[in-house]
Structure formats: C-alpha cells, structure tokens
Design an enzyme around this catalytic site. Structure first.
Site, PDB file in Angstrom:
ATOM      1  N   CYS A 178       0.869  -1.197   0.000  1.00  0.00           N
ATOM      2  CA  CYS A 178       0.000   0.000   0.000  1.00  0.00           C
ATOM      3  C   CYS A 178       0.892   1.229   0.000  1.00  0.00           C
ATOM      4  CB  CYS A 178      -0.922   0.004   1.216  1.00  0.00           C
ATOM      5  SG  CYS A 178      -1.972  -1.461   1.377  1.00  0.00           S
ATOM      6  N   ALA A 179       1.665   1.407  -1.052  1.00  0.00           N
ATOM      7  CA  ALA A 179       2.744   2.399  -1.051  1.00  0.00           C
ATOM      8  C   ALA A 179       2.243   3.831  -1.050  1.00  0.00           C
ATOM      9  CB  ALA A 179       3.659   2.168  -2.255  1.00  0.00           C
ATOM     10  N   GLY A 228       4.491   7.065  -1.133  1.00  0.00           N
ATOM     11  CA  GLY A 228       5.834   6.501  -1.094  1.00  0.00           C
ATOM     12  C   GLY A 228       6.725   6.887   0.060  1.00  0.00           C
ATOM     13  N   GLY A 229       6.181   7.419   1.140  1.00  0.00           N
ATOM     14  CA  GLY A 229       7.026   7.821   2.261  1.00  0.00           C
ATOM     15  C   GLY A 229       7.852   6.683   2.835  1.00  0.00           C
ATOM     16  N   LYS A 230       7.208   5.547   3.093  1.00  0.00           N
ATOM     17  CA  LYS A 230       7.951   4.412   3.652  1.00  0.00           C
ATOM     18  C   LYS A 230       8.778   3.714   2.582  1.00  0.00           C
ATOM     19  CE  LYS A 230       4.941   3.744   7.625  1.00  0.00           C
ATOM     20  NZ  LYS A 230       4.018   4.860   7.308  1.00  0.00           N
ATOM     21  N   ASP A 236       0.157   0.095  -5.443  1.00  0.00           N
ATOM     22  CA  ASP A 236      -1.096   0.618  -4.929  1.00  0.00           C
ATOM     23  C   ASP A 236      -2.206   0.213  -5.884  1.00  0.00           C
ATOM     24  OD1 ASP A 236      -1.586   2.926  -2.589  1.00  0.00           O
ATOM     25  OD2 ASP A 236      -3.248   2.624  -3.962  1.00  0.00           O
ATOM     26  N   ASP A 281       1.259  -1.059   4.820  1.00  0.00           N
ATOM     27  CA  ASP A 281       0.970   0.196   5.510  1.00  0.00           C
ATOM     28  C   ASP A 281      -0.508   0.479   5.259  1.00  0.00           C
ATOM     29  OD1 ASP A 281       1.135   2.581   6.826  1.00  0.00           O
ATOM     30  OD2 ASP A 281       2.285   3.619   5.277  1.00  0.00           O
ATOM     31  N   CYS A 317      -1.424   3.923  11.267  1.00  0.00           N
ATOM     32  CA  CYS A 317      -1.232   5.141  12.073  1.00  0.00           C
ATOM     33  C   CYS A 317      -2.506   5.343  12.899  1.00  0.00           C
ATOM     34  CB  CYS A 317      -0.907   6.350  11.211  1.00  0.00           C
ATOM     35  SG  CYS A 317      -2.065   6.674   9.868  1.00  0.00           S
TER      36      CYS A 317
END
Length: 429
Positions: free
Chosen positions: A239-240, A243-245, A263, A306, A359
């Site tokens: 679940c990009a 793209g932060g992670k 995604d 994520d 989160c």
C-alpha cells in the site's frame, strides 16, 4: 492584523468547518483566498487558533462552559497560548475587526474553572464515540495519552542517507533549532511552534530539492526501521501510496535489491515518481493493481502493509478528522484492512516476513486484526515484540507498549504520532 482580527477570523473558519463538516485545511484555504490582504504571518496565527481549538475542543468548551466556535477559540488561546480573559479583552478593545469583548459570564468561567477538575473525557479531548476503543488500547493511561494526542506536534524529518548524513542536515538546519530525534536513527526534529509562530518551510530549502531529507513523523520512521529491510532484499510495499515508507526502505537497502511500490489506484502512486527522482532511489519499481503483482507470488523476503486506517494516531496533526470520524468509517476501514492482509500474505516467501502498520491507536484496527489474521493463517506467526524492539532500539522498551502481536507507539510514551506495527514470519524457508 491584530489579535482581535485574527480571533474573529478563526471563529469564522471554525463556524465554516462546523456547519459544512469540511476539512480544516480547505476552510482555511478558502478564507485566505477571500481575504488576500492577510499576510503569511496572519494566516499562520489564524491557523494556529483554529487547529488548537480543534485539538482542544472538549477541554476548551469545558473551560468556557460553552461549545460554540467563539468559546473554543477563546479557550484555545487560554490553554495553548497562556492568555487570560483580561489579556484577550485588552487585545480586542478598540479593534473594529475583533469579536465582542468577553462577557462577565465568560470571564467568570475562565476565573473559576480549572482543567484539572474537568471530566476525564474532556481532559482527554476524545469523542464519546471512541472512548471505549482508546480505553481498551491505553488502559489506565488513556487520559494522558489522548491529552498528548491533542498537543501541538513537532516537525520531523528523515535524512535520506543516499544523499546526505544526519550531521550534514543538522548543520544546514541549525537556525531552525533542529535536533536529532530520540529514537529514529536518521530523524531530525524541529520543536512544536509556540504562540502565533509557524514552522519553517523546509521544503523551500535547496537541501530538500537536493534530496537530503523528507518530511516524516519520527513514528513513521521507527516502524519503517522495525520492518527490517536490508540490502539485497526483494520487498513489496503493498500500500505504497505517495511513497514515504518506500523511500525509507530504499535508503535502508542502500539502493540495492528491489522494491515493488504497489497501490490499487494509479493516482495515489503519482507523487512517488518525483520523490524517487529527488531522493536518488533507483531500486524501486512502481506497480499498479493486483494483476501487476502476479509474478511476485511467494517470492518476497518482505511484504510491507501500511494499511489504510482511521488515522486516529495523527489527530494532533489532523484534529478535524477526530470529530468527523464515525463508526461506519471505522467498520469500512477494518474490513479493508483484513482483505488487504488476506491478499498481501500471498506474496511472502516461506521464511519471509509480512509487516502490518497503521497510524491508528484503535485496537480494532491493530491487535484485533492480527489476532483474526493469525487465526485464519496458521502458517504465519507473530515475531516477539520485545526482541524486535530491543534489536533495533536497545533497552528503551518503556517508551512503547508491547504485546504478543505488536508494538504501539504514542505521543505520551514515544513522543511520536500514534502507530501500530506487527511483524509476522511465514513458516518454511
């Protein structure tokens, strides 16, 4: 603009948010377009009052003995900026753009009420609808944890080690009072703003354009580190999104191996291409839709999930979402999460790992999801949470909450947004 005009503007924006049930960012943007005379400092100060009022909505309303936009804006000035009734009245006196001065009833409420005497839910600034969830997740600490989730957040950055070192970025941002984060190995923290101030626009700095750092909460950095990506691995970020992670994993893998940034929706992946270019990340391949992943079944060393969630762990940054969230949205998210886990697990090789991240601070989205998944998929087992944490962060387990199925980060303990992480290993290999 003087304080009176800023307060009046904040009250108008809060009314707009309340009446139209719209995001705070949209309401503030529209106010700015309609009032172009307001400078950047004015807009920042108005935004501070609005966001403080939303973070502290229940405690400010209790303090003022009233729930109207005017009351929570005034209450927020008292709670977050240390003002009292006399100070506010002095500020609005003679200002034609200011709201009416505080009434005797309002002055009496501020003079006689102390937040320490308020009911727990008011001190925690928590919607009644989710009290049971947060109490289940945080037990006896729930009031302190939710109060921390209603505080002003810092600005956290992650150094991109493909382009710079943390010392280099700290030197560059020295004028911003930047310091190394307490836990994340490549994190930098700029303290929360005070009063009517604002965070620096770090994304306008040439160092950002040169790829030296990304804006990323320390909690997000920590869970990315705990995922355990290493050079040479085959990794699927299921679940990009933007793209932060993915970027964090790429740096941890030293631009080796392969990351498939996936995604279900192409538009959600769109920002990743520019971010990869800026970061110099060359080991990432974008993938849209399930069909594109078919060759990867049973092949991945690491699958990162994520998961989409309620975002309850980010309430200090998006406090308006706290009051818009409802049970139906939570139910939709939990169904999505379980279906995503069901699909993502198919790409893990025997002996490989799947990492589930949210989160959120709600057990319904976290521990209970893992319990249900493991019950249905006995070939997976949760890694020991204490060992997982200690391998990366040593004897600091007091900073997090550990249980058999995962790790919870929180503002009060970890000093980060709220996050949950579970690492599961597939049998075999």
């Amino acid at each position: 603009m003087r304080l009176g005009g800023r307060l009046a503007a904040a009250i108008d924006v809060l009314d707009d948010i309340s009446h139209k049930n719209r995001p705070a960012a949209d309401a503030l943007k529209d106010w700015g377009k309609a009032h172009r005379f307001a400078g950047a400092g004015d807009r920042a100060a108005i935004g501070n009052i609005v966001y403080d009022a939303l973070r502290r909505r229940r405690s400010a309303a209790w303090l003022m003995d009233d729930e109207a936009s005017r009351s929570i804006a005034i209450g927020a000035l008292c709670l977050e900026q240390g003002m009292d009734g006399a100070t506010i009245n002095a500020a609005v006196e003679g200002d034609q753009f200011a709201p009416p001065a505080l009434s005797q009833r309002e002055l009496d409420a501020l003079a006689t009420r102390r937040l320490v005497d308020a009911p727990d839910a008011d001190r925690a600034d928590c919607p009644d609808l989710f009290l049971e969830e947060v109490q289940s997740g945080f037990a006896d600490d729930w009031v302190d944890e939710l109060a921390a989730l209603a505080a002003r957040p810092p600005l956290d950055l992650r150094v991109n080690t493909l382009a710079a070192s943390r010392d280099k970025v700290l030197a560059r941002l020295q004028r911003e009072d930047a310091v190394a984060t307490a836990l994340a190995s490549e994190g930098i923290r700029i303290p929360p703003v005070e009063g009517s101030g604002r965070h620096p626009n770090v994304q306008a700095d040439q160092a950002f354009e040169d790829g030296w750092f990304e804006v990323q909460d320390e909690g997000s950095q920590i869970v990315a580190e705990l995922a355990g990506a290493a050079p040479g691995m085959q990794v699927l970020d299921y679940c990009a999104g933007a793209g932060g992670k993915t970027l964090a994993l790429s740096a941890m893998m030293e631009n080796t191996g392969q990351i498939f940034a996936h995604d279900a929706e192409k538009h959600r992946l769109s920002p990743i291409h520019e971010r990869l270019r800026r970061a110099g990340a060359r080991n990432v391949q974008a993938a849209v839709g399930e069909a594109s992943l078919e060759p990867l079944r049973g092949m991945m060393d690491l699958v990162l999930v994520d998961a989409p969630c309620t975002g309850s762990g980010t309430w200090r940054r998006r406090p308006d979402a706290k009051w818009r969230l409802n049970e139906r949205q939570l139910a939709i998210r939990t169904r999505e999460q379980f279906e995503i886990l069901r699909k993502a697990c198919n790409y893990v090789r025997p002996g490989g790992r799947m990492v589930y991240i949210t989160c959120s601070v709600f057990p319904e989205e976290n521990q209970r999801q893992i319990e249900a998944f493991l019950a249905e998929n006995p070939e997976f087992a949760a890694n020991d949470s204490e060992s997982l944490w200690q391998e990366r962060f040593g004897e600091t387990t007091h900073k997090v909450r550990l249980d058999a199925n995962g790790i919870v980060l929180s503002p009060a303990r970890t000093g980060t947004d709220g996050f949950f992480l579970s690492v599961m290993t597939r049998a075999g290999g």
